[in-house]
Scaffold this active site. Structure first.
Site, mmCIF file in Angstrom:
data_model
loop_
_atom_site.group_PDB
_atom_site.id
_atom_site.type_symbol
_atom_site.label_atom_id
_atom_site.label_comp_id
_atom_site.label_asym_id
_atom_site.label_seq_id
_atom_site.Cartn_x
_atom_site.Cartn_y
_atom_site.Cartn_z
ATOM 1 N N GLY A 1 0.704 -1.262 0.172
ATOM 2 C CA GLY A 1 -0.114 -0.041 0.027
ATOM 3 C C GLY A 1 0.801 1.209 0.166
ATOM 4 O O GLY A 1 1.687 1.352 0.689
ATOM 5 N N THR B 1 4.842 1.663 6.131
ATOM 6 C CA THR B 1 3.548 1.302 6.410
ATOM 7 C C THR B 1 2.865 2.050 7.364
ATOM 8 O O THR B 1 3.331 2.476 8.386
ATOM 9 C CB THR B 1 3.388 -0.323 6.795
ATOM 10 O OG1 THR B 1 1.919 -0.352 6.977
ATOM 11 C CG2 THR B 1 4.171 -0.490 7.785
ATOM 12 N N ASP C 1 0.171 1.269 8.949
ATOM 13 C CA ASP C 1 -0.058 0.474 10.079
ATOM 14 C C ASP C 1 0.988 0.409 11.255
ATOM 15 O O ASP C 1 0.391 0.064 12.198
ATOM 16 C CB ASP C 1 -0.237 -1.059 9.628
ATOM 17 C CG ASP C 1 -1.163 -1.211 8.437
ATOM 18 O OD1 ASP C 1 -2.083 -0.488 8.379
ATOM 19 O OD2 ASP C 1 -1.143 -1.892 7.505
ATOM 20 N N ARG D 1 -25.718 12.292 18.619
ATOM 21 C CA ARG D 1 -25.392 10.820 18.011
ATOM 22 C C ARG D 1 -24.356 10.207 18.664
ATOM 23 O O ARG D 1 -23.395 10.893 19.051
ATOM 24 C CB ARG D 1 -25.418 10.939 16.468
ATOM 25 C CG ARG D 1 -26.698 11.152 15.816
ATOM 26 C CD ARG D 1 -26.305 11.463 14.507
ATOM 27 N NE ARG D 1 -27.438 11.641 13.604
ATOM 28 C CZ ARG D 1 -27.432 11.939 12.394
ATOM 29 N NH1 ARG D 1 -26.105 12.445 11.960
ATOM 30 N NH2 ARG D 1 -28.662 12.451 12.084
ATOM 31 N N MET E 1 -8.008 2.217 9.433
ATOM 32 C CA MET E 1 -7.082 0.921 8.845
ATOM 33 C C MET E 1 -6.205 0.674 9.807
ATOM 34 O O MET E 1 -6.302 1.079 11.053
ATOM 35 C CB MET E 1 -6.444 1.427 7.640
ATOM 36 C CG MET E 1 -7.260 1.643 6.519
ATOM 37 S SD MET E 1 -6.355 1.860 4.834
ATOM 38 C CE MET E 1 -7.445 1.475 3.420
ATOM 39 N N ARG F 1 -4.455 7.417 3.781
ATOM 40 C CA ARG F 1 -2.905 6.965 3.053
ATOM 41 C C ARG F 1 -2.587 8.235 1.958
ATOM 42 O O ARG F 1 -1.516 8.172 1.476
ATOM 43 C CB ARG F 1 -3.086 5.754 2.466
ATOM 44 C CG ARG F 1 -2.940 4.598 3.242
ATOM 45 C CD ARG F 1 -2.602 3.351 2.565
ATOM 46 N NE ARG F 1 -2.727 3.107 1.334
ATOM 47 C CZ ARG F 1 -3.259 1.952 0.721
ATOM 48 N NH1 ARG F 1 -3.606 0.807 1.670
ATOM 49 N NH2 ARG F 1 -3.290 1.705 -0.630
#
Ligand code: F6P
Length: 343
Positions: free
Chosen positions: A10, A126, A128, A163, A170, A276
């Site tokens: 990615g 990454t 992540d 709400r 991700m 990203r």
């Protein structure tokens, strides 16, 4: 020395500054750095630049997101023919070294090629942040900034309409993005892949929070596993065997469950690839540039089979084969965050 450079997996902000850092430092050593396009696919199919990258090519890359070299999730080890084509193209283009910028999958290929006798160096990226042996991967800080901005935005609607808003982020099977976005965004509950979610406890807490301030925010990592949610509903597997988690839409299931149990109007938003995109943060620009510079120094010194990594404020070298393991959020960090979401 002719060196091939590629970006795989990615895309994320920081890849371009890392390419720039590598080429700039490589020029000091007389390296001929040639772009391989579309990750490992470029070596399988021979999508290789005819000329080395120049200062003019890389100079503007410092502020650009994505990757100028393009990317793919191609795994040359997925088929014997692709692997043979990869080896043949390394010979054909005369690469004496390969530099791969990527995460666990991309660097895993670099590590296997090194074991076959090919000179490789890895650079960790990454969003992540789930790569072992480096304190941070570039891409993470930029993505986190986007998440926090988005949480701040949806809070306006949550407050105005009284709400609950569920924000899905991700991170694959690691909750670094969710945990940090949850802390920085002031979330009232954070769902992580590292823990079995207690939906009952979450709903009771959201009712308390709602009674106090009239809205609540939940951050859900895409990899959080909910009992009853159909994890098999995700898309197909990529060539590294990973399931696409975006199709699971854990945020949707969480929001529906909150509304069913609490009867509070609830909405969800999946941030997806927005996380990203965009310019790299200043932190990622500096980290990526430094990693690129140090990777060029590895190549110059002939120190192959290594990944450059951040340890504290220093860039160090670690064995590629030790680094290509995914990591998850340590329990201590999760415990810290819990003290903020139990009031
Ligand atoms: O590894 C980075 C990442 O953004 C993950 O967080 C996410 O699960 C995955 O890539 C999405 O991949 P793709 O862009 O191929 O859908």
């Amino acid at each position: 020395m002719k060196v091939g450079i590629l970006t795989g997996g990615g895309d994320c902000p920081g890849l371009n500054p890392a390419i720039r850092g590598f080429v700039m430092r490589g020029l000091d050593f007389g390296l001929h750095v040639t772009g391989i396009r579309q990750g490992w696919r470029g070596l399988v199919q021979g999508i290789v630049d005819s000329e080395p990258l120049t200062v003019a090519d890389v100079e503007p890359l410092i502020w650009q997101g994505g990757t100028a070299l393009l990317s793919s999730r191609t795994n040359p080890y997925a088929s014997p023919a692709d692997l043979e084509a990869t080896r043949a193209n390394i010979r054909k283009y005369g690469f004496e070294a390969l530099v791969a910028l990527g995460g666990e999958d991309t660097l895993g290929v670099a590590s296997r090629l090194f074991d076959e006798g090919i000179n490789t160096v890895g650079v960790p990226k990454t969003m992540d942040n789930d790569l072992d042996k480096t304190d941070y991967t570039f891409g993470f800080d930029s993505a986190l900034g986007v998440c926090v901005e988005c949480i701040d935005r949806v809070r306006d609607t949550a407050r105005s309409h009284r709400r609950v808003l569920v924000v899905e982020v991700m991170g694959r099977h690691a909750g670094f993005v969710a945990l940090n976005a949850g802390i920085a965004g002031g979330a009232d509950w954070i769902l992580l892949p590292e823990e079995t979610p207690d939906i009952g406890a979450m709903c009771r807490h959201l009712e308390t929070v709602y009674a106090r301030k009239g809205y609540a925010i939940v951050v859900a990592s895409e990899g959080a596993v909910l009992a009853g949610a159909d994890a098999g509903a995700g898309g197909g597997l990529d060539s590294f065997g990973h399931q696409s988690l975006s199709a699971v839409e854990v945020g949707r299931t969480v929001a529906a469950e909150i509304e069913r149990r609490t009867e509070i109007e609830t909405r969800h938003v999946v941030l997806g690839h927005i996380q990203r995109g965009g310019a790299p943060s200043a932190f990622d620009r500096v980290l990526a540039t430094r990693l690129g510079i140090h990777a060029a120094e590895c190549v110059h010194e002939g120190d192959f089979g290594k990944m450059v990594a951040l340890r504290g404020n220093a860039i160090i070298r670690v064995e590629l084969r030790d680094a290509v393991r995914a990591r998850q959020v340590p329990t201590k960090l999760i415990a810290e965050a819990r003290t903020l979401t139990n009031k």
